[in-house]
Design an enzyme around this catalytic site. Structure first.
Site, short mmCIF file in Angstrom:
data_model
loop_
_atom_site.label_atom_id
_atom_site.label_comp_id
_atom_site.label_asym_id
_atom_site.label_seq_id
_atom_site.Cartn_x
_atom_site.Cartn_y
_atom_site.Cartn_z
N LYS A 87 0.86 -1.19 0.00
CA LYS A 87 0.00 0.00 0.00
C LYS A 87 0.90 1.24 0.00
O LYS A 87 1.73 1.42 0.90
CB LYS A 87 -0.87 -0.06 1.25
C1 E4P Z 1 -8.10 1.71 4.15
O1 E4P Z 1 -7.41 1.36 3.26
C2 E4P Z 1 -7.97 3.04 4.79
O2 E4P Z 1 -6.72 3.17 5.37
C3 E4P Z 1 -9.07 3.22 5.79
O3 E4P Z 1 -10.28 2.78 5.20
C4 E4P Z 1 -9.21 4.62 6.34
O4 E4P Z 1 -10.39 4.67 7.11
P1 E4P Z 1 -10.70 5.83 8.16
O5 E4P Z 1 -10.98 7.08 7.40
O6 E4P Z 1 -11.92 5.36 8.90
O7 E4P Z 1 -9.49 5.96 9.05
#
Ligand code: E4P
Length: 217
Positions: A87
């Site tokens: 990622k």
């Molecule tokens: C996933 O890949 C993201 O890091 C995550 O969904 C972020 O979510 P949040 O906005 O609830 O922290």
């Protein structure tokens, strides 16, 4: 649409996996910190445990921000398990790294995406997944689901193969709207996924059926 769970909590991952509908997992440094995982060895071990638990892609986020460091960190993450997807944040060196990983057969998820322009760049760089943050967009008084629609339309017109991974999900309705808007994947905490089950008429109907069934025993 594929279902990923957005957590590093092993109990929640197991619960979602046991439903039989889980296709993968996403994590981020905040989610790892939330379950008390820190230090390279513990992080590596945790990703390995998750990847062995779930039969699907597991996103592991780099915490480097320069090209060379992202590549080195990404290679290490990729070596943990074949299902690890690296990622990478939507920054200039991140785009360069996405292209490098794509050219070298390492799967990627471009994270922290908040606009269609960023999604175009991620696709051009060969990201396997692009992660628009729906909930955070809603929080800033814009429409997160509308961004999913926009990206889906552009990817369709342009023939991009990058999968739209709707992230930052806050409610069951977000999941439904993302499915309708053309997301290929939704990554959600456990609660909104379980929230999809709920309807008061289902509960009332089942109670009545079970009550009537007693008459035939
Ligand atoms: C996933 O890949 C993201 O890091 C995550 O969904 C972020 O979510 P949040 O906005 O609830 O922290």
């Amino acid at each position: 649409m594929k279902f990923f769970i957005d957590t590093a909590d092993l109990a929640q991952i197991k619960e979602a996996n046991d439903l039989g509908i889980l296709d993968g997992v996403t994590t981020n440094p905040s989610l790892m910190a939330k379950v008390g995982i820190s230090g390279e060895a513990a992080v590596t071990n945790h990703y390995k445990t998750i990847a062995e638990l779930v039969d699907g892609d597991v996103s592991a986020e780099v915490v480097s921000t320069t090209f060379n460091e992202i590549i080195e960190e990404g290679k290490k993450l990729h070596a943990i398990h074949p299902n690890i997807v690296v990622k990478v944040p939507m920054i200039k060196d991140g785009i360069k790294a996405l292209k490098w990983f794509s050219d070298n057969g390492i799967k990627t998820n471009c994270t922290l995406v908040f606009s269609a322009g960023q999604a175009i760049l991620a696709a051009k760089a060969g990201a396997n997944y692009v992660s628009p943050f729906i909930g955070r967009i809603d929080d800033s008084n814009w429409d997160g689901v509308q961004l999913i629609e926009e990206i889906a339309e552009i990817y369709n017109i342009q023939g991009y193969e990058t999968e739209i991974l709707a992230a930052s999900i806050r409610s069951p309705l977000h999941i439904v709207k993302c499915a309708q808007a053309g997301a290929n994947v939704v990554t959600s905490p456990l609660e909104p996924i379980l929230g999809l089950l709920k309807h008061p008429l289902t509960d009332l109907g089942l109670a009545k059926f079970l009550e009537d069934a007693k008459k035939f025993k």
